[in-house]
Design a protein around this motif. Sequence first.
Motif, PDB file in Angstrom:
ATOM      1  N   UNK A  38       0.809  -1.214   0.000  1.00 23.38           N
ATOM      2  CA  UNK A  38       0.000   0.000   0.000  1.00 23.38           C
ATOM      3  C   UNK A  38       0.844   1.267   0.000  1.00 23.38           C
ATOM      4  N   UNK A  39       2.095   1.157   0.440  1.00 23.85           N
ATOM      5  CA  UNK A  39       3.000   2.310   0.428  1.00 23.85           C
ATOM      6  C   UNK A  39       3.694   2.470  -0.919  1.00 23.85           C
ATOM      7  N   UNK A  40       3.311   1.634  -1.885  1.00 27.95           N
ATOM      8  CA  UNK A  40       3.888   1.653  -3.237  1.00 27.95           C
ATOM      9  C   UNK A  40       5.388   1.328  -3.220  1.00 27.95           C
ATOM     10  N   UNK A  41       5.763   0.434  -2.339  1.00 25.75           N
ATOM     11  CA  UNK A  41       7.157  -0.003  -2.284  1.00 25.75           C
ATOM     12  C   UNK A  41       7.476  -1.050  -3.342  1.00 25.75           C
ATOM     13  N   UNK A  42       6.446  -1.575  -3.999  1.00 26.94           N
ATOM     14  CA  UNK A  42       6.669  -2.597  -5.026  1.00 26.94           C
ATOM     15  C   UNK A  42       6.065  -2.118  -6.342  1.00 26.94           C
ATOM     16  N   UNK A  43       6.603  -2.635  -7.409  1.00 27.00           N
ATOM     17  CA  UNK A  43       6.137  -2.287  -8.745  1.00 27.00           C
ATOM     18  C   UNK A  43       4.873  -3.061  -9.076  1.00 27.00           C
ATOM     19  N   UNK A  74     -10.841  -5.098  -4.302  1.00 26.25           N
ATOM     20  CA  UNK A  74     -10.322  -4.160  -3.314  1.00 26.25           C
ATOM     21  C   UNK A  74      -9.822  -2.895  -4.032  1.00 26.25           C
ATOM     22  N   UNK A  75     -10.033  -1.765  -3.380  1.00 24.18           N
ATOM     23  CA  UNK A  75      -9.675  -0.467  -3.972  1.00 24.18           C
ATOM     24  C   UNK A  75      -8.916   0.342  -2.929  1.00 24.18           C
ATOM     25  N   UNK A  76      -7.768   0.903  -3.353  1.00 25.08           N
ATOM     26  CA  UNK A  76      -6.967   1.699  -2.412  1.00 25.08           C
ATOM     27  C   UNK A  76      -6.389   2.901  -3.143  1.00 25.08           C
ATOM     28  N   UNK A  77      -6.422   4.044  -2.466  1.00 28.31           N
ATOM     29  CA  UNK A  77      -5.827   5.257  -3.020  1.00 28.31           C
ATOM     30  C   UNK A  77      -4.555   5.561  -2.240  1.00 28.31           C
ATOM     31  N   UNK A  78      -3.395   5.425  -2.866  1.00 27.60           N
ATOM     32  CA  UNK A  78      -2.136   5.642  -2.146  1.00 27.60           C
ATOM     33  C   UNK A  78      -2.014   7.085  -1.652  1.00 27.60           C
ATOM     34  N   UNK A  79      -1.375   7.220  -0.505  1.00 32.14           N
ATOM     35  CA  UNK A  79      -1.127   8.556   0.045  1.00 32.14           C
ATOM     36  C   UNK A  79       0.043   9.193  -0.678  1.00 32.14           C
ATOM     37  N   UNK A 131      -6.814   0.855   5.254  1.00 32.14           N
ATOM     38  CA  UNK A 131      -6.719  -0.353   4.450  1.00 32.14           C
ATOM     39  C   UNK A 131      -7.597  -0.220   3.217  1.00 32.14           C
ATOM     40  N   UNK A 132      -7.391  -1.068   2.231  1.00 38.94           N
ATOM     41  CA  UNK A 132      -8.252  -1.014   1.040  1.00 38.94           C
ATOM     42  C   UNK A 132      -9.713  -1.226   1.407  1.00 38.94           C
ATOM     43  N   UNK A 133     -10.591  -0.604   0.641  1.00 37.33           N
ATOM     44  CA  UNK A 133     -12.015  -0.844   0.845  1.00 37.33           C
ATOM     45  C   UNK A 133     -12.467  -1.993  -0.060  1.00 37.33           C
ATOM     46  N   UNK A 134     -13.409  -2.753   0.444  1.00 36.65           N
ATOM     47  CA  UNK A 134     -13.952  -3.853  -0.339  1.00 36.65           C
ATOM     48  C   UNK A 134     -14.882  -3.304  -1.413  1.00 36.65           C
ATOM     49  N   UNK A 135     -14.777  -3.827  -2.616  1.00 35.40           N
ATOM     50  CA  UNK A 135     -15.714  -3.481  -3.683  1.00 35.40           C
ATOM     51  C   UNK A 135     -16.302  -4.772  -4.230  1.00 35.40           C
ATOM     52  N   UNK A 136     -17.482  -4.669  -4.793  1.00 35.36           N
ATOM     53  CA  UNK A 136     -18.205  -5.842  -5.280  1.00 35.36           C
ATOM     54  C   UNK A 136     -18.302  -5.760  -6.791  1.00 35.36           C
ATOM     55  N   UNK A 182      -3.981   6.295 -10.904  1.00 36.68           N
ATOM     56  CA  UNK A 182      -3.034   6.077  -9.820  1.00 36.68           C
ATOM     57  C   UNK A 182      -3.599   5.286  -8.668  1.00 36.68           C
ATOM     58  N   UNK A 183      -4.935   5.093  -8.644  1.00 41.72           N
ATOM     59  CA  UNK A 183      -5.528   4.227  -7.619  1.00 41.72           C
ATOM     60  C   UNK A 183      -5.062   2.788  -7.836  1.00 41.72           C
ATOM     61  N   UNK A 184      -5.084   2.013  -6.775  1.00 42.33           N
ATOM     62  CA  UNK A 184      -4.681   0.611  -6.823  1.00 42.33           C
ATOM     63  C   UNK A 184      -5.925  -0.267  -6.673  1.00 42.33           C
TER      64      UNK A 184
END
Length: 430
Positions: free
Chosen positions: A39-44, A347-352, A360-365, A393-395
């Motif tokens: 989530x911290x975008x430490x990985x590609x 799952x949907x997450x917007x990096x800071x 944490x990521x929010x659940x999506x259906x 840019x969202x994950x």
Amino acid sequence: MKVTNYQSATIDPNSKGLGNVPGASVPLGDAGRLEWNLLAEDVSLPAAVLYADRVEHNLKWMQEFVTRYGVKLAPHGKTTMAPQLFRRQIETGAWGITLATAHQTRAAYRGGISRVLMANQLVGRRNMAIIAELLSDADFEFFCLVDSVEGVEQLGEFFRAANRKLEVLLELGVPRGRTGVRDAETRRAVLEAIERYPDSLKLAGVEIYEGVLKEESEVRTFLRDALNVTEELAAAGRFSRSPALLSGAGSAWYDIVAEEFAQASKAGKIDVVLRPGCYLTHDVGVYKQAQSDILTRNPVAREMGVALLPALQLWAYVQSIPEPGRAIIGFGKRDAAFDAGFPEASRHYRPARDGEVHGKPREIDAKEGWQVFQMMDQHAYLQIPAGADIKVGDMIGFDISHPCLTFDKWRQLLVLDDAYRVTEVIETFF
């Protein structure tokens, strides 16, 4: 069974889906000290990830299931082709690992696995030579299948010349199925051919694959016929191994195989070995449906509490939102299976912007309008609901259907804890 011959590998900085790897070699199991967080975008991204707690749950669930039936487990390793995961399966109680080719067998051996059931015919001189080389290790146990006189003769001659003894299983098949003898006459001919090579071939048991059948009644009939053949051969003293092996079960009918073969296993004259492979990571598609069917018909599975959980996901960035209702996601056919249904957004997450992890990521259906409807080599087309809060840019984390054809697209996968921290890197050998 203990694992042997294991040499620790290191993280490959050239693999996709990883973070920055320092110059010094980092063992796969020491990835935690790199302090990567998804989530911290430490990985590609895109990156294929395994959730450690879910993998552990699935390992224990399946081992408990076979234990309740008194049968053995040799999970099919072709699903993951990851010796690190093979070793975890063995440590949890598996009897051995099932594989499909000589190459896969060698990779497993080099990864520390000392018992392999190759649920396939061993054909071709170089493939035979690979197995002969492995059998020079007296601690390595190997079985393969035979279903033709020609195949038996080729194996017999090769392993005689190599001064090795090869344990084989007679494979039984069904009309319009896959491999395996179809009738009693062919079965007799194959058995007689094996007996002509007492110095190089040993008949260890019987093997079937019921996954080509679609109806439960057909599966049960096939299993009962196989059990009858096995018991007849055992009574006639045709097996070199005691107890003889009787092996079947893919990931769809393993409960039926356990039910039909359990009594023979408890009698002690036959070792029953089941071979499901996809249970380790499970999925949200074809194997979710198969497991649902198992829970409906099998009381033992229902009694065991929470069943198998999907443990494999693909994470990728929203790359473009070129028009209303459509987002282009940065992954494609080179990254995830698409043969049994497209990946499902879950799952949907917007990096800071500061690189910190906030929440944490929010659940999506996916059923609410988040639907992948097309995939290209490196792009996925995602339908998005009207008014959805989604930005470039969202994950997005995607569940998959058919783990086998997702694993084979990754040389290294990330293992995550419940805080999305990378604790280990898993290496594959496809």
